[in-house]
Design an enzyme around this catalytic site. Structure first.
Site, PDB file in Angstrom:
ATOM      1  N   GLU A 181      13.623  -2.933   0.352  1.00  0.00           N
ATOM      2  CA  GLU A 181      12.662  -2.394  -0.879  1.00  0.00           C
ATOM      3  C   GLU A 181      12.600  -3.395  -1.909  1.00  0.00           C
ATOM      4  OE1 GLU A 181      12.263   1.764  -2.759  1.00  0.00           O
ATOM      5  OE2 GLU A 181      13.667   0.535  -3.873  1.00  0.00           O
ATOM      6  N   SER A 199      16.262  -0.381 -12.615  1.00  0.00           N
ATOM      7  CA  SER A 199      15.553  -0.884 -13.875  1.00  0.00           C
ATOM      8  C   SER A 199      15.929  -2.330 -13.808  1.00  0.00           C
ATOM      9  CB  SER A 199      16.160  -0.128 -15.020  1.00  0.00           C
ATOM     10  OG  SER A 199      17.331  -0.467 -15.282  1.00  0.00           O
TER      11      SER A 199
HETATM   12  C1  FAD Z   1       6.968   5.920 -12.236  1.00  0.00           C
HETATM   13  C2  FAD Z   1       8.294   6.438 -11.602  1.00  0.00           C
HETATM   14  C3  FAD Z   1       8.266   7.066 -10.425  1.00  0.00           C
HETATM   15  C4  FAD Z   1       9.795   7.331  -9.802  1.00  0.00           C
HETATM   16  N1  FAD Z   1       9.583   8.023  -8.495  1.00  0.00           N
HETATM   17  C5  FAD Z   1      10.694   8.623  -7.937  1.00  0.00           C
HETATM   18  C6  FAD Z   1      10.991   9.112  -6.816  1.00  0.00           C
HETATM   19  O1  FAD Z   1      10.041   9.381  -5.980  1.00  0.00           O
HETATM   20  N2  FAD Z   1      12.129   9.575  -6.514  1.00  0.00           N
HETATM   21  C7  FAD Z   1      13.260   9.571  -7.123  1.00  0.00           C
HETATM   22  O2  FAD Z   1      14.269   9.828  -6.673  1.00  0.00           O
HETATM   23  N3  FAD Z   1      13.236   8.874  -8.387  1.00  0.00           N
HETATM   24  C8  FAD Z   1      11.966   8.380  -8.881  1.00  0.00           C
HETATM   25  N4  FAD Z   1      11.928   7.569  -9.994  1.00  0.00           N
HETATM   26  C9  FAD Z   1      13.177   7.687 -10.767  1.00  0.00           C
HETATM   27  C10 FAD Z   1      13.677   6.120 -11.314  1.00  0.00           C
HETATM   28  O3  FAD Z   1      14.610   5.896  -9.955  1.00  0.00           O
HETATM   29  C11 FAD Z   1      14.657   6.494 -12.417  1.00  0.00           C
HETATM   30  O4  FAD Z   1      13.886   6.742 -13.316  1.00  0.00           O
HETATM   31  C12 FAD Z   1      15.495   4.984 -12.892  1.00  0.00           C
HETATM   32  O5  FAD Z   1      16.533   5.062 -11.785  1.00  0.00           O
HETATM   33  C13 FAD Z   1      16.055   5.385 -13.987  1.00  0.00           C
HETATM   34  O6  FAD Z   1      16.754   6.200 -14.461  1.00  0.00           O
HETATM   35  P1  FAD Z   1      16.543   7.234 -15.796  1.00  0.00           P
HETATM   36  O7  FAD Z   1      15.130   7.437 -15.671  1.00  0.00           O
HETATM   37  O8  FAD Z   1      17.600   8.309 -15.662  1.00  0.00           O
HETATM   38  O9  FAD Z   1      17.047   6.349 -16.972  1.00  0.00           O
HETATM   39  P2  FAD Z   1      18.490   5.999 -17.287  1.00  0.00           P
HETATM   40  O10 FAD Z   1      19.441   5.650 -16.356  1.00  0.00           O
HETATM   41  O11 FAD Z   1      18.822   6.843 -18.209  1.00  0.00           O
HETATM   42  O12 FAD Z   1      18.153   4.665 -18.228  1.00  0.00           O
HETATM   43  C14 FAD Z   1      17.954   4.607 -19.576  1.00  0.00           C
HETATM   44  C15 FAD Z   1      17.947   3.112 -20.146  1.00  0.00           C
HETATM   45  O13 FAD Z   1      19.234   2.541 -20.071  1.00  0.00           O
HETATM   46  C16 FAD Z   1      19.400   1.579 -19.081  1.00  0.00           C
HETATM   47  N5  FAD Z   1      20.787   1.562 -18.614  1.00  0.00           N
HETATM   48  C17 FAD Z   1      21.233   2.503 -17.760  1.00  0.00           C
HETATM   49  N6  FAD Z   1      22.541   2.020 -17.306  1.00  0.00           N
HETATM   50  C18 FAD Z   1      22.583   0.758 -17.828  1.00  0.00           C
HETATM   51  C19 FAD Z   1      23.696  -0.288 -17.574  1.00  0.00           C
HETATM   52  N7  FAD Z   1      24.840   0.081 -16.925  1.00  0.00           N
HETATM   53  N8  FAD Z   1      23.738  -1.466 -18.383  1.00  0.00           N
HETATM   54  C20 FAD Z   1      22.534  -1.645 -19.091  1.00  0.00           C
HETATM   55  N9  FAD Z   1      21.475  -0.629 -19.234  1.00  0.00           N
HETATM   56  C21 FAD Z   1      21.398   0.420 -18.474  1.00  0.00           C
HETATM   57  C22 FAD Z   1      18.224   1.493 -18.325  1.00  0.00           C
HETATM   58  O14 FAD Z   1      17.689   0.593 -17.962  1.00  0.00           O
HETATM   59  C23 FAD Z   1      17.180   2.220 -19.161  1.00  0.00           C
HETATM   60  O15 FAD Z   1      16.537   1.328 -20.100  1.00  0.00           O
HETATM   61  C24 FAD Z   1      10.808   7.385 -10.658  1.00  0.00           C
HETATM   62  C25 FAD Z   1      10.565   6.695 -11.931  1.00  0.00           C
HETATM   63  C26 FAD Z   1       9.472   6.260 -12.286  1.00  0.00           C
HETATM   64  C27 FAD Z   1       9.488   5.724 -13.819  1.00  0.00           C
END
Ligand code: FAD
Lengths: 352, 389
Positions: free
Chosen positions: B249, B372
């Site tokens: 991916e 991310s």
């Molecule tokens: C448009 C869109 C479509 C999506 N579609 C799907 C889908 O179809 N199915 C599905 O299962 N998921 C989906 N997702 C979810 C996506 O995989 C998650 O949003 C992503 O994994 C980030 O998790 P979170 O949103 O909980 O953010 P968090 O993990 O809470 O992150 C918040 C912030 O902290 C940072 N951060 C977290 N951990 C660390 C670290 N260890 N070191 C430094 N920085 C860190 C992140 O980079 C981010 O800036 C989608 C997301 C979006 C935006």
């Protein structure tokens, strides 16, 4: 300035900030703002009237003319508070109109907030120039869907006359923040002349509007950033508060520096203008502040989304509203690029 | 003008790359609905069903699947060419989770019964899938997921919540990562489960995204009974299976095409704004353009590896970071040069290609999903550079 005068100014600015609570209660939610989005006229005329009653529309108008005669320090503080709460009423455009209506019978109704008089000065995107071509289309009039009438500057010889033009036949386009901009092609036949020459007043008013827009953006980015720092302190991943990740700490620190620079730029520009800066010094101060605010507000709001992860990309979560507002205001009254050019055209050499 | 003959699907994998490219172009000209080119938003099933069914009918739906399962059996390198041409033509993404993720997983780990049941239904468009991985408290830290599946006779009983489930409202099946052992280390108690969305106890609630579009959803599971045979692969090995799918991916997320598209829009916008000849703008544009060219070259080195049959290492994370951030820089520049047009809700001059604000907003999540960019940088610093911590 003597210490006593300085204290008075600080007190006056504090009072203005407090008074903003009438429209933008501290800690208040954005429910009202959300309800007004993507509807016509995009703001609440009753709140606009309230702004008139509070003396805000005439904040910069001399007391003798019926205004409050306050400085840009106060005006920027107010704009900042309103920006933090994303207040949609077109106060900055109305203040611009008030500045060019001095001495005309229309001023009183505008200052009272009873008439929404918006100035149709702009003929193309990203400019501070007012050619005043009688029949050229006027564009990007903020919140035009709620205009009572339009103020139309028209070039007549070396003067820029001011007409009142009915707010009919407007084309309204919605903006990302839920507001709107209007455009129309003037028809002088139905217009009434209000003043013989508003050229210099309009030029000065546009600069003030640029600075106030910068202050509004500053308020917005401060609030979006505060929400983000709170989030970094509460959101947990990998068994840790994400604010403990150094990568994110450094990002937040970088944004804090952008906020500090923006505030310093806006406040020093306001102070310079209040102390009577004119000509090139005035232009340089305003352009420096607007260039910074435009660029920083876009960057800060973008990064606030990123630092939130998925939740930042929802409409329901407020941080996105600040991104959309920055998209609309960053380039209003001149983009960062326009203001950087303008700064270089007038700025004195660097002092060593 | 079309001298290109489109060979039967089974022959596509044996064409020379350049010839294949021409065939894809001809195929699109012949079959792709004009009104669906470069849609301003991700399409819903009702809108792109027509195209999905056309692909199914022509046998082009599943480029990466082996031929024996009804796919085109294309090599990764050819799949990249296909993707590039689709993007160049402005082909809308379909509801492709079944094609891109679930199908390959079932082919690799599924039982014969699962293969015969599920694969034909993806190929026919009967099953539309969505991906249920993320949860409110398990995003970047996906292994923290808590939606649980407890065995009760012949069924797993699923309870919990998924979030950000893209196009769940259009899907009739969902693949889930669920916790099946609460006592094991967090990566080791996760399994892969396939769930019919018509099962009682599932609630899907759309979430309006920043584009003001209902694209992703919250998906709730309340005592949802799932037949035992819908578990894929080995119990408690779901994490490793999901990870095995990710490597591939990532190269797609790093495809330079998205930036190429945005660059062409930036040029058009600059022309409309009267800035194209401006020296300062030319310098800014050149910078973005060169980064695009360099990204293409770097991307090419990864494609070469795939062609040689090598697998990709963690350094592929570079592509995702560079591409998504370049895409954002381009859309930032569009916003910066367009004056008050930047704030318009609708495309400037009613021209879809000048969707300045829309593109700026669409570029935001690219650095959030698919791991991310912060997570990608963690991977680069730890797994590529070997930095401690
Ligand atoms: C448009 C869109 C479509 C999506 N579609 C799907 C889908 O179809 N199915 C599905 O299962 N998921 C989906 N997702 C979810 C996506 O995989 C998650 O949003 C992503 O994994 C980030 O998790 P979170 O949103 O909980 O953010 P968090 O993990 O809470 O992150 C918040 C912030 O902290 C940072 N951060 C977290 N951990 C660390 C670290 N260890 N070191 C430094 N920085 C860190 C992140 O980079 C981010 O800036 C989608 C997301 C979006 C935006």
């Amino acid at each position: 300035m003597s210490a006593a005068v300085q204290d008075d100014r600080a007190e006056s600015i504090r009072m203005i900030r407090d008074s903003a609570a009438a429209v933008a209660p501290p800690g208040g939610d954005l429910k009202r703002v959300r309800e007004l989005r993507f509807q016509d006229p995009g703001f609440d005329p009753a709140v606009f009237r309230e702004m008139g009653e509070m003396g805000w529309i005439g904040l910069r108008v001399p007391e003798a003319a019926g205004g409050a005669g306050l400085g840009l320090g106060e005006a920027c503080a107010l704009a900042e508070e309103l920006g933090a709460a994303l207040v949609p009423e077109p106060l900055i455009p109305a203040m611009l109109s008030a500045a060019i209506l001095a001495g005309t019978p229309r001023l009183a109704k505008l200052l009272a907030g009873e008439a929404v008089l918006l100035t149709a000065w702009q003929e193309r995107a990203d400019t501070l120039e007012v050619p005043g071509n009688a029949d050229a289309s006027r564009r990007f009039i903020p919140m035009a869907a709620g205009a009572t009438a339009l103020l139309l500057p028209v070039r007549e010889g070396r003067k820029l006359a001011l007409y009142e033009h009915p707010a009919a036949g407007l084309t309204i386009e919605r903006t990302q923040d839920g507001g709107n901009v209007g455009s129309f092609t003037p028809d002088l036949a139905g217009a009434t002349k209000l003043a013989e020459d508003v050229g210099p007043a309009l030029e000065a008013a546009l600069e003030e509007a640029a600075l106030l827009t910068g202050a509004y953006l500053l308020g917005g980015m401060e609030r979006a950033f505060a929400m983000t720092v709170d989030y970094l302190k509460t959101r947990s991943q990998f068994g840790r508060i994400i604010g403990t990740f150094q990568a994110l700490q450094h990002r937040a620190a970088d944004l804090k520096m952008q906020l500090a620079l923006t505030r310093a730029s806006i406040e020093s520009a306001a102070a310079a203008l209040d102390e009577g800066a004119t000509g090139d010094a005035r232009r340089a101060a305003v352009s420096r502040a607007k260039a910074r605010a435009a660029e920083a507000s876009l960057r800060v709001t973008r990064e606030c989304i990123q630092l939130h992860g998925g939740i930042g990309y929802t409409d329901q979560y407020d941080v996105g509203l600040y991104l959309r507002k920055a998209m609309v205001l960053a380039n209003q009254y001149g983009s960062a690029s326009l203001h950087r050019k303008r700064f270089m055209a007038v700025s004195p050499e660097v002092e060593e | 003008m079309d001298a290109i003959r489109i060979p039967p699907p089974a022959e596509l994998d044996s064409l020379e790359d350049e010839h294949f490219r021409q065939v894809v172009r001809a195929f699109l000209r012949e079959n792709y609905p004009e009104h669906l080119r470069n849609p301003p938003k991700r399409l819903h099933w009702a809108e792109n069903r027509e195209w999905y069914m056309k692909l199914a009918e022509k046998g082009w739906l599943c480029p990466g699947w082996p031929k024996e399962y009804g796919g085109l059996g294309l090599s990764p390198a050819k799949q990249i060419i296909l993707t590039e041409e689709y993007e160049r033509y402005g082909v809308a993404r379909t509801n492709d989770h079944g094609i891109v993720m679930l199908g390959p997983l079932v082919i690799k780990y599924g039982t014969e019964a699962q293969k015969t049941f599920f694969l034909p239904k993806i190929l026919s468009g009967e099953h539309v899938w969505c991906q249920g991985y993320s949860e409110p408290n398990a995003g970047s830290d996906l292994a923290a997921l808590r939606t649980e599946a407890v065995l009760d006779g012949d069924h797993y009983v699923v309870n919990g919540q998924k979030i950000w489930t893209t196009l769940a409202m259009d899907a009739n099946w969902i693949f889930l990562l669920v916790r099946t052992d609460k006592n094991a280390k967090k990566q080791e108690g996760i399994s892969f489960l396939l769930v019919d969305m018509k099962t009682p106890g599932i609630t899907v609630r759309p979430i309006i995204n920043l584009e003001m579009h209902d694209e992703f959803c919250e998906t709730f599971f309340d005592n949802v009974r799932v037949p035992k045979e819908n578990l894929v692969g080995t119990l408690n090995k779901g994490w490793d299976m999901a990870k095995a799918l990710l490597g591939f991916e990532r190269i797609f997320l790093g495809s330079p095409r998205q930036s190429g598209y945005a660059l062409s829009r930036l040029k058009l916008l600059a022309e409309r704004m009267g800035l194209w000849e401006d020296a300062e703008f030319q310098d800014r544009y050149a910078r973005l353009r060169l980064e695009f060219e360099d990204l293409k070259a770097l991307f090419g080195t990864f494609v070469e590896k795939l062609k040689r049959g090598e697998s990709l290492g963690p350094d592929v994370s570079m592509l995702k970071v560079i591409q998504t951030e370049l895409f954002q820089k381009i859309t930032d520049t569009m916003l910066e040069i367009s004056g008050e047009n930047a704030g318009l809700l609708e495309p400037m001059e009613g021209n879809r290609d000048l969707n300045i604000g829309g593109l700026y907003i669409q570029a935001r999540p690219a650095t959030i999903y698919g791991g991310s960019n912060e997570i990608q940088r963690n991977i680069l610093s730890k797994n590529v550079l070997g930095l401690p911590g």
